[in-house]
Design a protein around this motif. Structure first.
Motif, PDB file in Angstrom:
ATOM      1  N   PRO A  72      -1.655   3.229   3.781  1.00 32.29           N
ATOM      2  CA  PRO A  72      -2.261   2.865   5.067  1.00 32.29           C
ATOM      3  C   PRO A  72      -1.536   1.659   5.670  1.00 32.29           C
ATOM      4  O   PRO A  72      -0.806   0.953   4.967  1.00 32.29           O
ATOM      5  CB  PRO A  72      -3.701   2.498   4.715  1.00 32.29           C
ATOM      6  N   PRO A  73      -1.750   1.405   6.936  1.00 31.23           N
ATOM      7  CA  PRO A  73      -1.138   0.219   7.535  1.00 31.23           C
ATOM      8  C   PRO A  73      -1.643  -1.056   6.860  1.00 31.23           C
ATOM      9  O   PRO A  73      -2.738  -1.084   6.301  1.00 31.23           O
ATOM     10  CB  PRO A  73      -1.576   0.273   9.005  1.00 31.23           C
ATOM     11  N   THR A  74      -0.798  -2.086   6.943  1.00 31.40           N
ATOM     12  CA  THR A  74      -1.156  -3.368   6.341  1.00 31.40           C
ATOM     13  C   THR A  74      -1.155  -4.466   7.390  1.00 31.40           C
ATOM     14  O   THR A  74      -0.334  -4.463   8.308  1.00 31.40           O
ATOM     15  CB  THR A  74      -0.175  -3.756   5.218  1.00 31.40           C
ATOM     16  N   LEU A  75      -2.085  -5.379   7.233  1.00 34.83           N
ATOM     17  CA  LEU A  75      -2.137  -6.592   8.035  1.00 34.83           C
ATOM     18  C   LEU A  75      -2.124  -7.731   7.038  1.00 34.83           C
ATOM     19  O   LEU A  75      -2.935  -7.744   6.113  1.00 34.83           O
ATOM     20  CB  LEU A  75      -3.416  -6.623   8.873  1.00 34.83           C
ATOM     21  N   VAL A  76      -1.163  -8.644   7.182  1.00 32.02           N
ATOM     22  CA  VAL A  76      -1.096  -9.775   6.266  1.00 32.02           C
ATOM     23  C   VAL A  76      -1.541 -11.048   6.967  1.00 32.02           C
ATOM     24  O   VAL A  76      -1.309 -11.237   8.161  1.00 32.02           O
ATOM     25  CB  VAL A  76       0.308  -9.952   5.642  1.00 32.02           C
ATOM     26  N   VAL A 107       3.200  -2.009  -1.991  1.00 34.29           N
ATOM     27  CA  VAL A 107       2.427  -0.791  -1.692  1.00 34.29           C
ATOM     28  C   VAL A 107       3.147   0.084  -0.678  1.00 34.29           C
ATOM     29  O   VAL A 107       3.094   1.307  -0.763  1.00 34.29           O
ATOM     30  CB  VAL A 107       0.969  -1.095  -1.250  1.00 34.29           C
ATOM     31  N   LYS A 108       3.849  -0.535   0.278  1.00 34.02           N
ATOM     32  CA  LYS A 108       4.615   0.246   1.256  1.00 34.02           C
ATOM     33  C   LYS A 108       5.735   1.028   0.572  1.00 34.02           C
ATOM     34  O   LYS A 108       6.020   2.162   0.925  1.00 34.02           O
ATOM     35  CB  LYS A 108       5.207  -0.659   2.345  1.00 34.02           C
ATOM     36  N   ASP A 109       6.382   0.398  -0.431  1.00 33.15           N
ATOM     37  CA  ASP A 109       7.484   1.041  -1.143  1.00 33.15           C
ATOM     38  C   ASP A 109       7.023   2.077  -2.160  1.00 33.15           C
ATOM     39  O   ASP A 109       7.720   3.056  -2.409  1.00 33.15           O
ATOM     40  CB  ASP A 109       8.339  -0.005  -1.878  1.00 33.15           C
ATOM     41  N   LEU A 151       1.946 -10.925   0.778  1.00 32.44           N
ATOM     42  CA  LEU A 151       3.213 -10.511   1.388  1.00 32.44           C
ATOM     43  C   LEU A 151       4.005  -9.627   0.432  1.00 32.44           C
ATOM     44  O   LEU A 151       4.473  -8.543   0.811  1.00 32.44           O
ATOM     45  CB  LEU A 151       4.023 -11.736   1.815  1.00 32.44           C
ATOM     46  N   GLY A 152       4.169 -10.064  -0.811  1.00 32.89           N
ATOM     47  CA  GLY A 152       4.861  -9.252  -1.803  1.00 32.89           C
ATOM     48  C   GLY A 152       4.093  -7.982  -2.116  1.00 32.89           C
ATOM     49  O   GLY A 152       4.683  -6.914  -2.306  1.00 32.89           O
ATOM     50  N   ILE A 200      -3.782  -1.938  -5.741  1.00 31.70           N
ATOM     51  CA  ILE A 200      -2.949  -0.759  -5.992  1.00 31.70           C
ATOM     52  C   ILE A 200      -3.810   0.447  -6.349  1.00 31.70           C
ATOM     53  O   ILE A 200      -3.653   1.526  -5.782  1.00 31.70           O
ATOM     54  CB  ILE A 200      -1.902  -1.072  -7.078  1.00 31.70           C
ATOM     55  N   ALA A 201      -4.750   0.281  -7.261  1.00 29.12           N
ATOM     56  CA  ALA A 201      -5.603   1.395  -7.687  1.00 29.12           C
ATOM     57  C   ALA A 201      -6.441   1.934  -6.532  1.00 29.12           C
ATOM     58  O   ALA A 201      -6.549   3.153  -6.340  1.00 29.12           O
ATOM     59  CB  ALA A 201      -6.504   0.960  -8.839  1.00 29.12           C
ATOM     60  N   THR A 202      -7.021   1.050  -5.747  1.00 28.02           N
ATOM     61  CA  THR A 202      -7.874   1.478  -4.633  1.00 28.02           C
ATOM     62  C   THR A 202      -7.045   2.158  -3.549  1.00 28.02           C
ATOM     63  O   THR A 202      -7.463   3.159  -2.961  1.00 28.02           O
ATOM     64  CB  THR A 202      -8.648   0.273  -4.057  1.00 28.02           C
ATOM     65  N   THR A 203      -5.859   1.638  -3.292  1.00 32.70           N
ATOM     66  CA  THR A 203      -4.986   2.238  -2.282  1.00 32.70           C
ATOM     67  C   THR A 203      -4.506   3.609  -2.742  1.00 32.70           C
ATOM     68  O   THR A 203      -4.491   4.560  -1.956  1.00 32.70           O
ATOM     69  CB  THR A 203      -3.796   1.302  -1.972  1.00 32.70           C
TER      70      THR A 203
END
Length: 140
Positions: free
Chosen positions: A92-96, A84-86, A78-79, A55-58
């Motif tokens: 940035p985009p996410t890949l899980v 982070v999206k919300d 996943l959570g 969270i901090a880095t994003t």
């Protein structure tokens, strides 16, 4: 079309890699490689092992992609992807990374931009990373 001669042209993608498992992070880095293509600049990896660090880095910005381990023990990717999206403006985009192909529906719930299931196929993972980053570059 103008030609850029500055550092922006030479900067490789900056990718945050989250997993509480150091071996899983090494496996992802090895599978993706140092570059997206042989003539591209090197990827800058930002490795983190905790959700607060993600969270901090994003929030600090400057990332091109988040790769989040859905199998991380304390806080799964996943959570975390959904959080982070919300919560983070211009996330940035996410890949899980999921534990199995049947978990793809969870990746959809998480609002992930891409999903790769284990066991990791280096070709599939590298292609997914490149596709997400290149899509972002075109859109941005």
């Amino acid at each position: 079309m103008s030609t850029a001669h500055g550092n922006e042209q030479a900067r490789g993608p900056r990718i945050l890699l989250y997993s509480d498992d150091v071996d899983a992070r090494a496996q992802v880095r090895l599978a993706v490689g140092r570059r997206l293509r042989h003539d591209a600049p090197e990827i800058e990896w930002v490795e983190v092992a905790t959700a607060p660090a993600v969270i901090a880095t994003t929030e600090a910005g400057g990332l091109d992609l988040l790769i989040l381990d859905g199998e991380a023990d304390k806080v799964g990717g996943l959570g975390l992807a959904r959080q982070v999206k919300d919560e983070i403006y211009r996330c940035p985009p996410t890949l899980v990374l999921t534990g199995r192909p049947q978990d793809a529906w969870l990746a959809s719930w998480s609002q992930a931009d891409a999903v790769v299931s284990r066991p990791l196929d280096p070709i599939e993972l590298q292609a997914a990373v490149a596709a997400v980053i290149e899509t972002r570059a075109v859109a941005g």
